[in-house]
Design an enzyme around this catalytic site. Structure first.
Site, PDB file in Angstrom:
ATOM      1  CB  SER A   1      -0.891   0.028   1.444  1.00 26.52           C
ATOM      2  OG  SER A   1      -1.595   1.048   1.550  1.00 26.52           O
TER       3      SER A   1
ATOM      4  CE  LYS B   1      -5.040  -0.133   0.538  1.00 27.41           C
ATOM      5  NZ  LYS B   1      -5.456  -1.044   1.649  1.00 27.41           N
TER       6      LYS B   1
ATOM      7  CE  LYS C   1      -3.986   3.733   2.420  1.00 30.66           C
ATOM      8  NZ  LYS C   1      -5.281   3.172   3.125  1.00 30.66           N
TER       9      LYS C   1
ATOM     10  CD  GLU D   1      -9.037  -0.900   0.932  1.00 30.82           C
ATOM     11  OE1 GLU D   1      -8.403  -1.571   0.193  1.00 30.82           O
ATOM     12  OE2 GLU D   1      -8.837  -0.642   1.729  1.00 30.82           O
TER      13      GLU D   1
ATOM     14  CE  LYS E   1      -7.445  -2.593   6.853  1.00 27.97           C
ATOM     15  NZ  LYS E   1      -7.311  -1.095   7.007  1.00 27.97           N
TER      16      LYS E   1
ATOM     17  N   GLY F   1      -4.263  -4.543   6.198  1.00 27.28           N
ATOM     18  CA  GLY F   1      -3.219  -4.373   7.289  1.00 27.28           C
ATOM     19  C   GLY F   1      -3.451  -3.087   8.068  1.00 27.28           C
TER      20      GLY F   1
HETATM   21  O1  OSB Z   1      -7.033   1.679   4.700  1.00 32.54           O
HETATM   22  O2  OSB Z   1      -6.131  -0.081   4.625  1.00 32.54           O
HETATM   23  C1  OSB Z   1      -6.324   0.935   4.996  1.00 32.54           C
HETATM   24  C2  OSB Z   1      -2.901   1.730   6.563  1.00 32.54           C
HETATM   25  C3  OSB Z   1      -3.324   2.358   7.671  1.00 32.54           C
HETATM   26  C4  OSB Z   1      -4.547   2.476   7.919  1.00 32.54           C
HETATM   27  C5  OSB Z   1      -5.445   2.294   6.883  1.00 32.54           C
HETATM   28  C6  OSB Z   1      -5.028   1.699   5.852  1.00 32.54           C
HETATM   29  C7  OSB Z   1      -3.770   1.299   5.758  1.00 32.54           C
HETATM   30  C8  OSB Z   1      -3.224   0.573   4.544  1.00 32.54           C
HETATM   31  C9  OSB Z   1      -2.066  -0.153   4.487  1.00 32.54           C
HETATM   32  O3  OSB Z   1      -3.715   0.640   3.483  1.00 32.54           O
HETATM   33  C10 OSB Z   1      -1.905  -1.302   5.225  1.00 32.54           C
HETATM   34  C11 OSB Z   1      -0.533  -2.063   5.676  1.00 32.54           C
HETATM   35  O4  OSB Z   1       0.254  -2.116   4.725  1.00 32.54           O
HETATM   36  O5  OSB Z   1      -0.560  -2.470   6.899  1.00 32.54           O
HETATM   37 MG    MG Z   2      -8.264   0.863   3.325  1.00 36.71          MG
END
Ligand code: OSB
Ligand code: MG
Length: 369
Positions: free
Chosen positions: A136, A162, A164, A214, A263, A291
């Protein structure tokens, strides 16, 4: 089995790269490691994962500590536990607060597996030893730096990226990534940053062959997501919305999404997560493992759970060095050919580094019989 003692380390680990999402910027991750000891001296380990700000979901690390200390530990004190599945029933009188519950519930699963001389994955059906992983990537307004970062991750073998996004940072970075990586399995995560008014804007994302989008809308919205999914070709995936099996059933029956980012901490622990997996299996729905920037403890748990063959889609379970300079385990998790090995030792299968726990954490005993 009786719980005789609970200790915690309050830990802060600096992140290698600050992580920016639609709601904020993270430079270090705070989390607690909970150590749960039974009457025989066996010890289970759990991680408390919420953020310090209530911006991803409403739970924070502070509210979770209060729930644990004032409400969950008193329920555990008197309990005789025969199987970890009983813990979620014991905790049911405390509403919500899934991440607080999960930290203890997962520690008790680890304890139970260790007590029985087993690896945690032996409690799940159809498992394998290596799992495909993705990464991510945070918001990075300098697109050259963003592409460099993604190039490195792709070279390291990550099987899915992924990105953001948020209003004002969506089409341009997506287009830049697509141009450089036409075949990369790419998805985006908005962390609730859009509203129904953005439907016609979001429909433009259909042009980029994204694996999924997402959580575009609010964390408790099902209807607007259903409207968007009706109008879009690209699959919607829900994250923040899904706290229980019921949420999962609701989302699929309304057509709010075509896949679920599961999660374990966001649904209160392993027992509820298993129910969601069973539901998705029976109804042939796509579920994959997300995660929370976990330390090695939560990462080991995620790997054990993601060893189930239903998790074919690469999860947000990256190698330790994607997140931290140093972790709190004796051995870091490494990526090999786009996969990470599931630990084989007892329970979640990892050992804590006392040295690093002392370096980054503060120890306290929170319950003793
Ligand atoms: O939205 O999935 C999410 C990290 C922190 C808070 C929310 C999210 C995320 C991630 C990274 O997308 C997840 C990871 O690599 O642990
Ligand atoms: Mg998310």
């Amino acid at each position: 089995m009786n719980i005789h003692r609970i200790d915690r380390y309050r830990v802060r680990l600096p992140l290698r790269i600050p992580f920016e999402t639609s709601y904020g910027r993270l430079t270090e991750k705070a989390f607690d490691i909970l150590l749960v000891t039974d009457e025989l001296g066996n010890q289970g380990i759990g991680e408390l994962v919420p953020f310090e700000q209530p911006d991803y979901i409403e739970e924070t690390i502070d509210t979770a500590r209060i729930i644990i200390d004032k409400h969950l530990i008193p329920l555990l004190k008197e309990a005789e536990i025969h199987h970890p599945k009983e813990v979620s029933i014991l905790f049911a009188e405390v509403k919500g607060n899934q991440m607080a519950k999960s930290s203890l519930e997962t520690a008790i699963w680890d304890l139970y597996a260790k007590r029985n001389g087993k690896s945690l994955k032996t409690y799940f059906k159809d498992t394998r030893v290596q799992i495909p992983v993705g990464v991510s990537v945070g918001i990075q307004t300098d697109l050259t730096k963003l592409l460099d970062q993604i190039t490195q991750y792709v070279a390291q073998g990550y099987q899915r990226v992924k990105l953001k996004i948020r209003p004002g940072y969506d089409l341009k970075p997506i287009e830049a990534i697509r141009k450089k990586f036409p075949d990369l399995p790419l998805m985006v995560d908005a962390n609730s940053a859009y509203t129904i008014k953005d439907i016609s804007w979001l429909k433009q994302l259909d042009a980029y062959d994204l694996v999924m989008i997402e959580q575009p809308f609010a964390a408790n919205d099902f209807l607007d997501h259903a409207q968007l999914q009706k109008e879009m070709k690209t699959s919607i995936c829900l994250d923040e919305n899904i706290r229980t099996l019921k949420d999962c059933e609701l989302a699929f029956s309304l057509g709010s999404c075509r896949s679920i980012n599961l999660k374990i901490p966001r649904v209160g622990g392993i027992t509820e997560a298993m129910k969601i997996v069973d539901f998705c299996k029976e109804n042939e729905r796509l579920v994959w493992l997300g995660g929370m920037f976990e330390s090695g403890v939560g990462r080991a748990l995620n790997l054990q759970f993601a060893s189930q063959k239903i998790f074919t889609f690469p999860g947000d379970i990256s190698a330790s060095d994607r997140y931290y300079y140093e972790d709190i385990l004796t051995e870091p998790f490494e990526i090999q050919n786009g996969e990470i090995f599931v630990p084989d030792e007892l329970g979640i299968g990892v050992s804590l580094s006392q040295k690093n726990l002392m370096k980054y954490g503060v120890f306290e005993t929170i319950f003793i019989k």
